[in-house]
Design a protein around this motif. Structure first.
Motif, PDB file in Angstrom:
ATOM      1  N   ARG A  68     -11.675  48.005  21.762  1.00 33.57           N
ATOM      2  CA  ARG A  68     -12.299  47.566  22.788  1.00 33.57           C
ATOM      3  C   ARG A  68     -10.973  47.291  23.757  1.00 33.57           C
ATOM      4  O   ARG A  68     -10.519  46.548  23.737  1.00 33.57           O
ATOM      5  CB  ARG A  68     -12.846  46.007  22.450  1.00 33.57           C
ATOM      6  CG  ARG A  68     -13.483  45.372  23.385  1.00 33.57           C
ATOM      7  CD  ARG A  68     -14.217  43.944  23.035  1.00 33.57           C
ATOM      8  NE  ARG A  68     -14.319  43.145  24.288  1.00 33.57           N
ATOM      9  CZ  ARG A  68     -13.583  42.151  24.533  1.00 33.57           C
ATOM     10  NH1 ARG A  68     -12.577  41.773  23.671  1.00 33.57           N
ATOM     11  NH2 ARG A  68     -13.729  41.563  25.816  1.00 33.57           N
ATOM     12  N   TRP A  69     -11.217  48.340  24.868  1.00 30.86           N
ATOM     13  CA  TRP A  69     -10.394  48.506  25.708  1.00 30.86           C
ATOM     14  C   TRP A  69     -10.422  47.114  26.654  1.00 30.86           C
ATOM     15  O   TRP A  69     -11.515  47.024  27.053  1.00 30.86           O
ATOM     16  CB  TRP A  69     -10.290  49.588  26.485  1.00 30.86           C
ATOM     17  CG  TRP A  69      -9.792  50.803  25.523  1.00 30.86           C
ATOM     18  CD1 TRP A  69     -10.659  51.538  24.964  1.00 30.86           C
ATOM     19  CD2 TRP A  69      -8.570  51.164  25.004  1.00 30.86           C
ATOM     20  NE1 TRP A  69     -10.218  52.454  24.080  1.00 30.86           N
ATOM     21  CE2 TRP A  69      -8.919  52.050  23.935  1.00 30.86           C
ATOM     22  CE3 TRP A  69      -7.470  50.639  25.381  1.00 30.86           C
ATOM     23  CZ2 TRP A  69      -7.859  52.913  23.430  1.00 30.86           C
ATOM     24  CZ3 TRP A  69      -6.358  51.429  24.516  1.00 30.86           C
ATOM     25  CH2 TRP A  69      -6.525  52.357  23.851  1.00 30.86           C
TER      26      TRP A  69
ATOM     27  N   LYS B 121      -9.344  43.701  35.175  1.00 36.35           N
ATOM     28  CA  LYS B 121      -9.086  42.240  35.419  1.00 36.35           C
ATOM     29  C   LYS B 121      -8.087  41.508  34.270  1.00 36.35           C
ATOM     30  O   LYS B 121      -7.296  40.929  34.480  1.00 36.35           O
ATOM     31  CB  LYS B 121     -10.243  41.341  35.709  1.00 36.35           C
ATOM     32  CG  LYS B 121      -9.934  39.925  36.366  1.00 36.35           C
ATOM     33  CD  LYS B 121     -11.167  39.139  36.482  1.00 36.35           C
ATOM     34  CE  LYS B 121     -10.987  37.517  36.713  1.00 36.35           C
ATOM     35  NZ  LYS B 121     -12.392  37.194  37.084  1.00 36.35           N
ATOM     36  N   ASP B 122      -8.774  41.491  33.182  1.00 31.57           N
ATOM     37  CA  ASP B 122      -8.152  40.871  32.177  1.00 31.57           C
ATOM     38  C   ASP B 122      -6.701  41.650  31.853  1.00 31.57           C
ATOM     39  O   ASP B 122      -5.716  40.964  31.309  1.00 31.57           O
ATOM     40  CB  ASP B 122      -8.949  41.217  30.542  1.00 31.57           C
ATOM     41  CG  ASP B 122     -10.027  40.503  30.658  1.00 31.57           C
ATOM     42  OD1 ASP B 122     -10.116  39.357  31.434  1.00 31.57           O
ATOM     43  OD2 ASP B 122     -11.122  40.746  29.869  1.00 31.57           O
ATOM     44  N   LEU B 123      -6.496  43.151  32.106  1.00 32.71           N
ATOM     45  CA  LEU B 123      -5.392  43.556  31.907  1.00 32.71           C
ATOM     46  C   LEU B 123      -4.287  43.294  32.998  1.00 32.71           C
ATOM     47  O   LEU B 123      -2.989  42.799  32.668  1.00 32.71           O
ATOM     48  CB  LEU B 123      -5.607  45.209  31.980  1.00 32.71           C
ATOM     49  CG  LEU B 123      -4.292  45.829  31.922  1.00 32.71           C
ATOM     50  CD1 LEU B 123      -3.741  45.672  30.637  1.00 32.71           C
ATOM     51  CD2 LEU B 123      -4.550  47.539  32.125  1.00 32.71           C
TER      52      LEU B 123
END
Length: 61
Positions: free
Chosen positions: A18-19, A23-25
């Motif tokens: 699940r890449w 935004k999360d990165l």
């Protein structure tokens, strides 16, 4: 030979990952960089304090 130790098995595992979205990165990368900077500042402060103390008692050069 093990099934997961083949190109097909590896590709299956890569598809299961699940890449993170952009935004999360970006958020997690910023938090990591901030932590590293704060950690560096903390250790630099500790080094300056110890060097100053050693110089005060006559051990440091």
């Amino acid at each position: 030979m093990l099934k997961w130790f083949s190109i097909e098995g590896i590709m299956t595992e890569v598809k299961r990952i699940r890449w993170p979205n952009t935004k999360d990165l970006a958020t997690k990368s910023a938090k990591t960089l901030l932590f590293c900077v704060l950690f560096a500042v903390f250790f630099m402060t500790c080094e300056v304090l110890v060097a100053s103390f050693l110089k005060l008692i006559g051990i440091g050069a």
